[in-house]
Design an enzyme around this catalytic site. Structure first.
Site, PDB file in Angstrom:
ATOM      1  N   ARG A  82       5.924 -16.880  -5.870  1.00  0.00           N
ATOM      2  CA  ARG A  82       6.798 -17.093  -4.723  1.00  0.00           C
ATOM      3  C   ARG A  82       6.357 -18.367  -3.995  1.00  0.00           C
ATOM      4  NH1 ARG A  82       5.845 -14.081  -0.858  1.00  0.00           N
ATOM      5  NH2 ARG A  82       4.189 -12.795  -1.698  1.00  0.00           N
ATOM      6  N   TYR A 221      11.582 -17.919 -11.225  1.00  0.00           N
ATOM      7  CA  TYR A 221      10.519 -16.912 -11.245  1.00  0.00           C
ATOM      8  C   TYR A 221      10.691 -15.788 -10.228  1.00  0.00           C
ATOM      9  CZ  TYR A 221       5.927 -15.033 -12.125  1.00  0.00           C
ATOM     10  OH  TYR A 221       4.900 -14.200 -12.487  1.00  0.00           O
ATOM     11  N   LYS A 230      12.592  -9.267  -2.904  1.00  0.00           N
ATOM     12  CA  LYS A 230      12.052  -9.696  -1.608  1.00  0.00           C
ATOM     13  C   LYS A 230      13.151 -10.268  -0.707  1.00  0.00           C
ATOM     14  CE  LYS A 230       7.820  -8.759  -2.935  1.00  0.00           C
ATOM     15  NZ  LYS A 230       7.188  -7.499  -2.495  1.00  0.00           N
ATOM     16  N   HIS A 250       7.668  -3.060   3.172  1.00  0.00           N
ATOM     17  CA  HIS A 250       6.873  -3.417   1.984  1.00  0.00           C
ATOM     18  C   HIS A 250       5.911  -2.272   1.700  1.00  0.00           C
ATOM     19  CE1 HIS A 250       4.087  -6.713   0.034  1.00  0.00           C
ATOM     20  NE2 HIS A 250       4.859  -6.152  -0.857  1.00  0.00           N
ATOM     21  N   SER A 272       0.185  -7.977  -0.364  1.00  0.00           N
ATOM     22  CA  SER A 272       0.232  -8.253  -1.797  1.00  0.00           C
ATOM     23  C   SER A 272      -1.181  -8.279  -2.378  1.00  0.00           C
ATOM     24  CB  SER A 272       0.910  -9.606  -2.057  1.00  0.00           C
ATOM     25  OG  SER A 272       2.254  -9.546  -1.654  1.00  0.00           O
ATOM     26  N   CYS A 274      -3.221  -5.866  -2.797  1.00  0.00           N
ATOM     27  CA  CYS A 274      -4.177  -4.979  -2.140  1.00  0.00           C
ATOM     28  C   CYS A 274      -4.019  -3.521  -2.583  1.00  0.00           C
ATOM     29  CB  CYS A 274      -4.057  -5.101  -0.623  1.00  0.00           C
ATOM     30  SG  CYS A 274      -4.658  -6.696  -0.026  1.00  0.00           S
ATOM     31  N   ASP A 297       6.631  -0.682  -4.268  1.00  0.00           N
ATOM     32  CA  ASP A 297       6.631  -1.959  -3.534  1.00  0.00           C
ATOM     33  C   ASP A 297       7.489  -1.949  -2.267  1.00  0.00           C
ATOM     34  OD1 ASP A 297       5.564  -4.706  -3.634  1.00  0.00           O
ATOM     35  OD2 ASP A 297       7.652  -5.326  -3.831  1.00  0.00           O
ATOM     36  N   ARG A 389       3.144 -11.216 -14.626  1.00  0.00           N
ATOM     37  CA  ARG A 389       3.819  -9.993 -14.171  1.00  0.00           C
ATOM     38  C   ARG A 389       4.512  -9.263 -15.314  1.00  0.00           C
ATOM     39  NH1 ARG A 389       3.972  -8.622  -8.267  1.00  0.00           N
ATOM     40  NH2 ARG A 389       2.731 -10.310  -7.415  1.00  0.00           N
TER      41      ARG A 389
HETATM   42  P1  GTP Z   1       2.211  -6.743  -4.892  1.00  0.00           P
HETATM   43  O1  GTP Z   1       2.843  -6.078  -6.061  1.00  0.00           O
HETATM   44  O2  GTP Z   1       1.969  -8.228  -5.085  1.00  0.00           O
HETATM   45  O3  GTP Z   1       2.903  -6.488  -3.576  1.00  0.00           O
HETATM   46  O4  GTP Z   1       0.700  -6.149  -4.729  1.00  0.00           O
HETATM   47  P2  GTP Z   1       0.143  -4.650  -4.840  1.00  0.00           P
HETATM   48  O5  GTP Z   1      -0.210  -4.187  -3.458  1.00  0.00           O
HETATM   49  O6  GTP Z   1       0.987  -3.770  -5.675  1.00  0.00           O
HETATM   50  O7  GTP Z   1      -1.231  -4.895  -5.568  1.00  0.00           O
HETATM   51  P3  GTP Z   1      -1.846  -4.220  -6.863  1.00  0.00           P
HETATM   52  O8  GTP Z   1      -1.786  -2.727  -6.890  1.00  0.00           O
HETATM   53  O9  GTP Z   1      -1.318  -4.940  -8.048  1.00  0.00           O
HETATM   54  O10 GTP Z   1      -3.358  -4.666  -6.501  1.00  0.00           O
HETATM   55  C1  GTP Z   1      -4.185  -4.979  -7.441  1.00  0.00           C
HETATM   56  C2  GTP Z   1      -5.557  -5.420  -6.966  1.00  0.00           C
HETATM   57  O11 GTP Z   1      -6.170  -4.482  -6.072  1.00  0.00           O
HETATM   58  C3  GTP Z   1      -6.382  -5.436  -8.213  1.00  0.00           C
HETATM   59  O12 GTP Z   1      -7.313  -6.456  -8.135  1.00  0.00           O
HETATM   60  C4  GTP Z   1      -7.015  -4.045  -8.189  1.00  0.00           C
HETATM   61  O13 GTP Z   1      -8.146  -3.999  -8.979  1.00  0.00           O
HETATM   62  C5  GTP Z   1      -7.303  -3.873  -6.720  1.00  0.00           C
HETATM   63  N1  GTP Z   1      -7.374  -2.454  -6.317  1.00  0.00           N
HETATM   64  C6  GTP Z   1      -6.355  -1.569  -6.277  1.00  0.00           C
HETATM   65  N2  GTP Z   1      -6.787  -0.357  -5.835  1.00  0.00           N
HETATM   66  C7  GTP Z   1      -8.113  -0.505  -5.597  1.00  0.00           C
HETATM   67  C8  GTP Z   1      -9.129   0.375  -5.107  1.00  0.00           C
HETATM   68  O14 GTP Z   1      -8.895   1.544  -4.790  1.00  0.00           O
HETATM   69  N3  GTP Z   1     -10.392  -0.142  -4.986  1.00  0.00           N
HETATM   70  C9  GTP Z   1     -10.684  -1.431  -5.313  1.00  0.00           C
HETATM   71  N4  GTP Z   1     -11.929  -1.861  -5.159  1.00  0.00           N
HETATM   72  N5  GTP Z   1      -9.753  -2.292  -5.784  1.00  0.00           N
HETATM   73  C10 GTP Z   1      -8.484  -1.834  -5.909  1.00  0.00           C
HETATM   74 MN    MN Z   2       2.719  -4.163  -6.834  1.00  0.00          MN
HETATM   75 MN    MN Z   3       5.014  -6.806  -3.040  1.00  0.00          MN
END
Ligand code: GTP
Ligand code: MN
Ligand code: MN
Length: 609
Positions: A82, A221, A230, A250, A272, A274, A297, A389
């Site tokens: 993005r 993309y 979004k 979100h 994002s 997290c 999401d 992705r």
């Molecule tokens: P978007 O799709 O971009 O909105 O992000 P999202 O919030 O869906 O993020 P996603 O679940 O893909 O986050 C992935 C990142 O967070 C990776 O680096 C994971 O390893 C890390 N992660 C997710 N859950 C945990 C957790 O419980 N503990 C830790 N330490 N890392 C985590």
């Molecule tokens: Mn996600």
């Molecule tokens: Mn997102």
């Protein structure tokens, strides 16, 4: 160049919606495509578009035994994410876009877009993609039509939304839709050869909130081009929600069921990268507890006649980050990706499958990296782009909840906020009430990681995880949340909680095991909602009382547990001091109630110091 009547003659519109037909003709006259195709969303249509994309080199079919019905695309190296700096909210008044959005004067922007879009689809097919965000026919759903000159976008919209004839039918003869125009910005003159990933160095992602229109130029993309996600489901929908009294957020949505069979629905907003997709698909490590997925999401939420807050997932697929997804971290995501998936910017293996960093410990030999050249593990460069992705149908997720498409939505029991915080923020905190919860949401922040643009350890405020996605002034957005809560029956409002899986110890490693063990935190939340678990009041909210958090079987020391639940008044006084410099950015649009919440926090901290 084909004239409009020729185009109309080639493709009789499969609708009697005069407004839609007129708009499509108007956009065709402006963008001058070679052909117009109204998408019906059928398998045969998908096969034809995919065949054309394979022909052009945009898609590669993956090995039919290893990954049936799945395709691979590698983008232009400058079109991988993005583009927040090129994203605009063109409200009539600049103040209504607020301090967190780029703004441009709507008249000037329209003149600019008219120039950019003039002839921009020459030599290409213009796809007309009608779609529903949310289950077809649900009162919580809304319709849109995306015009695009990208077959990749048309196919991806087929995965991510309910697309085609059914959405056109739902639109009827005069239904309301959000018009969204997308172009790669890469017209072809006669005889000019196409490239695998056409796009333009110049990019514009433009929203007109008052007229609820989206215009996207120059990128093929994800979030820039799949305009249902979004652009519509968050930026434009947040404005619709403000005006109509609902919420577009979100947030993931999950269902948690305890060993007695009692279920709770939870929605969670994390910035994002997290952990939303991970939490949405978690596999509880607690015996007898079950988690099911409704969305990963976005959540659209509205109060029902019974006074409860109901949520739907407006999407039909998952557009998730591939790197880091593995059997150990998210087995359910991997199972979802087994078939019918489009991968973008992962690596390609020698035997026709995909790979990314973190998928397996061993790096397969003989891979092609996302840039299309032989992967050299010694180079230190990743084989997959960090933002590679997947787009996969949600229905393929092994933990998808049976009610995920229920037109009524699911009644939300708890709302979670969270961010990536190495220090200060406890594993879980319960808000004292809705207003305090809104205060918590308004202060969400994440620390920079090696992958983010802010420095490591530096805080980036991302209120409600909506910073890049709120289509209007965020001060007004906070006021909207407060107003909805004030109107509701407090006994029926969801509880609000703040979680942090990312607390680090002195050795710099995560203290909390995370992933499946996050079910332990969800268990405490569920028990709080049922009045069964104990909490202690701290200046920042309620945290689990000693023994209330189920840590049985975890190898956590007493000291680790203390770190996870500690609220240090010194540290929090510093933390609270960081809020006013952020709040003043919103001037008089920041609700007084939030200033009052901040003052109350400061007082509670002073009382314990
Ligand atoms: P978007 O799709 O971009 O909105 O992000 P999202 O919030 O869906 O993020 P996603 O679940 O893909 O986050 C992935 C990142 O967070 C990776 O680096 C994971 O390893 C890390 N992660 C997710 N859950 C945990 C957790 O419980 N503990 C830790 N330490 N890392 C985590
Ligand atoms: Mn996600
Ligand atoms: Mn997102």
């Amino acid at each position: 160049m084909a004239s409009i009547s020729t185009i109309a003659g080639l493709a009789p519109a499969p609708t009697r919606h005069a407004g839609l037909i007129a708009w499509v003709e108007q956009i065709a006259a402006l963008t001058k495509p070679a052909r117009v195709h109204w998408c019906d969303g059928s398998e045969a249509e998908k096969a034809a578009i995919v065949a054309d994309l394979i022909d052009k080199g945009t898609l590669k079919a993956l090995d039919a035994d290893k990954r049936p019905g799945s395709y691979y695309a590698a983008s232009d190296p400058k079109d991988v994410a993005r583009v927040e700096s090129r994203t605009f909210i063109c409200s009539a008044e600049e103040i209504d876009a607020g301090p967190t959005n780029n703004w441009a004067e709507p008249g000037e922007m329209r003149t600019r877009l008219d120039g950019l879009f003039d002839g921009c689809m020459a030599g290409r097919t213009m796809y007309v993609v009608a779609f529903s965000m949310g289950p077809l026919g649900s009162e919580l759903s809304a319709l849109g039509v995306e015009i695009t000159d990208s077959g990749y976008v048309a196919v991806s919209m087929g995965i991510m939304t309910r697309m085609g004839s059914a959405a056109l039918e739902a639109l009827g003869d005069d239904g309301v839709f959000v018009p969204a125009v997308h172009t790669l910005g890469a017209p072809l003159i006669e005889g000019q050869a196409d490239v695998a990933w056409p796009c333009n160095a110049e990019k514009w992602i433009v929203h007109f909130p008052e007229t609820r229109e989206i215009w996207s130029y120059g990128s093929g993309y994800g979030g820039n081009a799949l305009l249902g996600k979004k652009c519509y489901a968050l930026r434009i929908a947040s404005v619709m929600a403000r005006d109509e009294g609902w919420l577009a957020e979100h947030m993931l949505i999950l269902k948690l069921t305890d060993p007695k069979g009692r279920s709770k629905y939870m929605a969670a907003a994390f910035p994002s990268a997290c952990g939303k997709t991970n939490l949405a698909m978690l596999q509880p490590t607690l015996p007898g507890w079950k988690a099911e997925t409704i969305g990963d999401d976005i959540a659209w939420m509205r109060f029902g006649d019974d006074g409860r807050l109901y949520a739907v997932n407006p999407e039909a697929g998952f557009f998730g980050v591939a790197p880091g997804t593995s059997r150990n971290t998210n087995q359910n995501a991997l199972a979802t990706l087994a078939t019918n998936t489009v991968f973008t910017n992962t690596a390609l293996t020698a035997d026709g499958d995909v790979w990314w960093e973190g998928l397996t410990k061993d790096v397969p030999a003989g891979m092609t990296n996302w840039k299309g050249v032989a992967h050299d593990p010694a180079s230190g460069e990743p084989a997959a782009h960090p933002n590679a992705r997947f787009a996969a149908p949600a229905s393929q997720c092994p933990t998808i909840a049976p009610e995920w498409e229920d037109p009524k939505g699911v009644p939300i029991d708890a709302i979670l906020f969270g961010g990536r915080r190495a220090s200060a923020v406890p594993l879980v905190t319960e808000a004292f009430d809705w207003e305090h919860g809104v205060f918590m949401g308004s202060t969400v922040a994440s620390e920079g990681t090696a992958a983010a643009e802010n420095a490591i350890g530096e805080l980036r405020r991302d209120p409600f995880a909506m910073l890049p996605f709120c289509g209007y002034n965020m001060g007004d957005y906070f006021a909207h949340w407060l107003a909805l809560g004030a109107k509701a029956d407090p006994a029926k409002l969801p509880g609000i909680f703040f979680v942090n899986w990312f607390r680090k110890g002195e050795d710099g490693t995560f203290v909390w095991p995370g992933f499946g063990d996050n079910a332990r935190v969800l268990k405490w939340i569920a028990e709080r909602l049922d009045g069964e678990a104990d909490a202690v009041d701290t200046p920042v909210g309620r945290v689990p009382a000693q023994g209330a958090l189920d840590v049985e079987g975890l190898s956590l020391s007493e000291a680790d547990l203390a770190t996870l639940l500690e609220v240090d008044a010194e540290v929090w006084t510093e933390e609270a001091g960081l809020i006013p410099p952020f709040y003043v950015r919103f001037g008089d649009r920041l609700p007084q109630a939030l200033w009052a919440q901040h003052a109350a926090l400061t007082e509670r901290l002073a009382a314990v110091r």
